[in-house]
Enzyme design. Structure first.
Site, short mmCIF file in Angstrom:
data_model
loop_
_atom_site.label_atom_id
_atom_site.label_comp_id
_atom_site.label_asym_id
_atom_site.label_seq_id
_atom_site.Cartn_x
_atom_site.Cartn_y
_atom_site.Cartn_z
CE LYS A 157 -1.41 12.73 9.66
NZ LYS A 157 -0.80 12.47 8.36
CE LYS A 198 6.75 5.07 10.33
NZ LYS A 198 6.28 4.26 9.23
CE LYS A 237 -2.16 1.58 13.78
NZ LYS A 237 -2.72 2.57 12.88
#
Ligand code: TRP
Length: 338
Positions: free
Chosen positions: A120, A205, A202
């Protein structure tokens, strides 16, 4: 005859999900749906982790909307506030309180090793804030406050669960038995749903290609259209095999929503083309999601009712978690109000 089994306390489970918009079919089949089945075996605590969401920038209006949506969605998929404790993390002040106590018992080196932090901070290089770094200690607080035996999570959260165990074990050793040391509970049946466009990845969204994922809010036509466009192979035979990532993914999705085995699916579509199969997968998924979407729409129409349900959950969660915080504070030498 009296059932003496009932007297034994059920084991506890706790899990949380961040309010980051409507989840995908992957989140649902991989994790959320399994929570519903846990409700009968275990005493369950489920929270919307809105405090975790702000470790990356959030627009206030969106955070508000997404928190309502995630709370409503948990109920729409079948989590029952009569059976499980459902709440919103930021409405229960013990989470931030315990988080500070745990922060002072967590090492810089431990947090630096977290792969999610590394990922991140690369993705959001302009906002590597203290909260992003401390994220796992807030997560440890979420968990340890409720003394659960199990933490049902996906594989990506396993490292954070291991750190939680380390923090709890060390705290117990230093200050005396305070926290249950929980086990990660990696779901046995969780389907690993992949992108419909790049089936080695994977389903996500945040993918730019809308056709690569099914949102839990997609209507029947959209779902069928997306499955029709799903990437497959040129063999034109519905069978589960190495190198057939696209078909394997569709078979796993179909198996997860219909409860059929992979062999039964191969038999069902023997001699039939991919067109038929994709249509069947789309229809089965749409049928699975339709009742969830209906309940979700009804719940979202009544914000006052959602507020009231959140309040009941927050109050109950506070009562349970306050005991743990007080115990921890006392053990550490803090004076409690008398
Ligand atoms: N970090 C988890 C995720 O992003 C969400 C989460 C926050 C969580 N607190 C938790 C999961 C406590 C399990 C237990 O998926």
């Amino acid at each position: 005859m009296e059932n003496t089994q009932e007297i034994v306390r059920k084991k506890r489970a706790l899990s949380c999900i961040q309010p980051t918009g409507i989840p995908t079919l992957g989140n649902y089949l991989g994790a959320l749906r399994n929570w519903v089945d846990l409700q009968d075996e275990l005493e369950c605590f489920f929270a919307v982790a809105d405090l975790h969401a702000i470790t990356v920038r959030q627009e206030p209006a969106k955070l508000r909307q997404h928190t309502y949506e995630m709370f409503a969605l948990l109920m729409a998929i079948g989590l029952d506030p009569e059976k499980s404790l459902l709440f919103v993390q930021s409405q229960v002040p013990t989470h931030t309180e315990l988080s500070w106590l745990l922060s002072c018992n967590t090492q810089f080196g431990e947090l630096s090793r977290m792969t999610q932090f590394k990922d991140k901070s690369q993705k959001h290089a302009d906002n590597i804030n203290l909260g992003l770094f401390a994220y796992p200690t807030l997560m440890a607080a979420d968990i340890l406050l409720y003394q659960p035996e199990f933490v049902p999570v996906g594989a990506d959260q396993k490292q954070h669960c291991e750190l939680t165990r380390d923090i709890a074990t060390r705290f117990n050793g230093q200050y005396g038995q305070t926290f249950t040391v929980p086990e990660p509970y990696i779901m046995k049946t969780g389907a690993r749903v992949r992108s419909l466009q790049e089936p080695t990845k994977k389903m996500s969204k945040s993918d730019e290609n809308q056709n690569s994922f099914i949102s839990l809010q997609d209507d029947k036509d959209t779902i069928i259209r997306k499955f029709k466009r799903a990437v497959t192979d040129s063999e034109a035979c519905v069978r589960y095999a190495e190198g057939k990532d696209g078909i394997n993914n569709l078979m796993e999705i179909y198996a997860a929503v219909t409860d059929k085995s992979l062999e039964a699916i191969e038999a069902e579509f023997a001699g039939r083309g991919y067109g038929d199969f994709k249509l069947a997968v789309g229809e089965a998924v749409a049928a699975e999601l339709a009742p969830i979407q209906e309940r979700f729409a009804t719940l979202m129409k009544d914000k006052a009712q959602l507020d009231a349900l959140m309040k009941v959950g927050a109050e109950r969660a506070y009562l349970v978690s306050r005991r743990t915080v007080e115990k921890a504070k006392k053990r550490m030498g803090f004076l409690l109000t008398k």
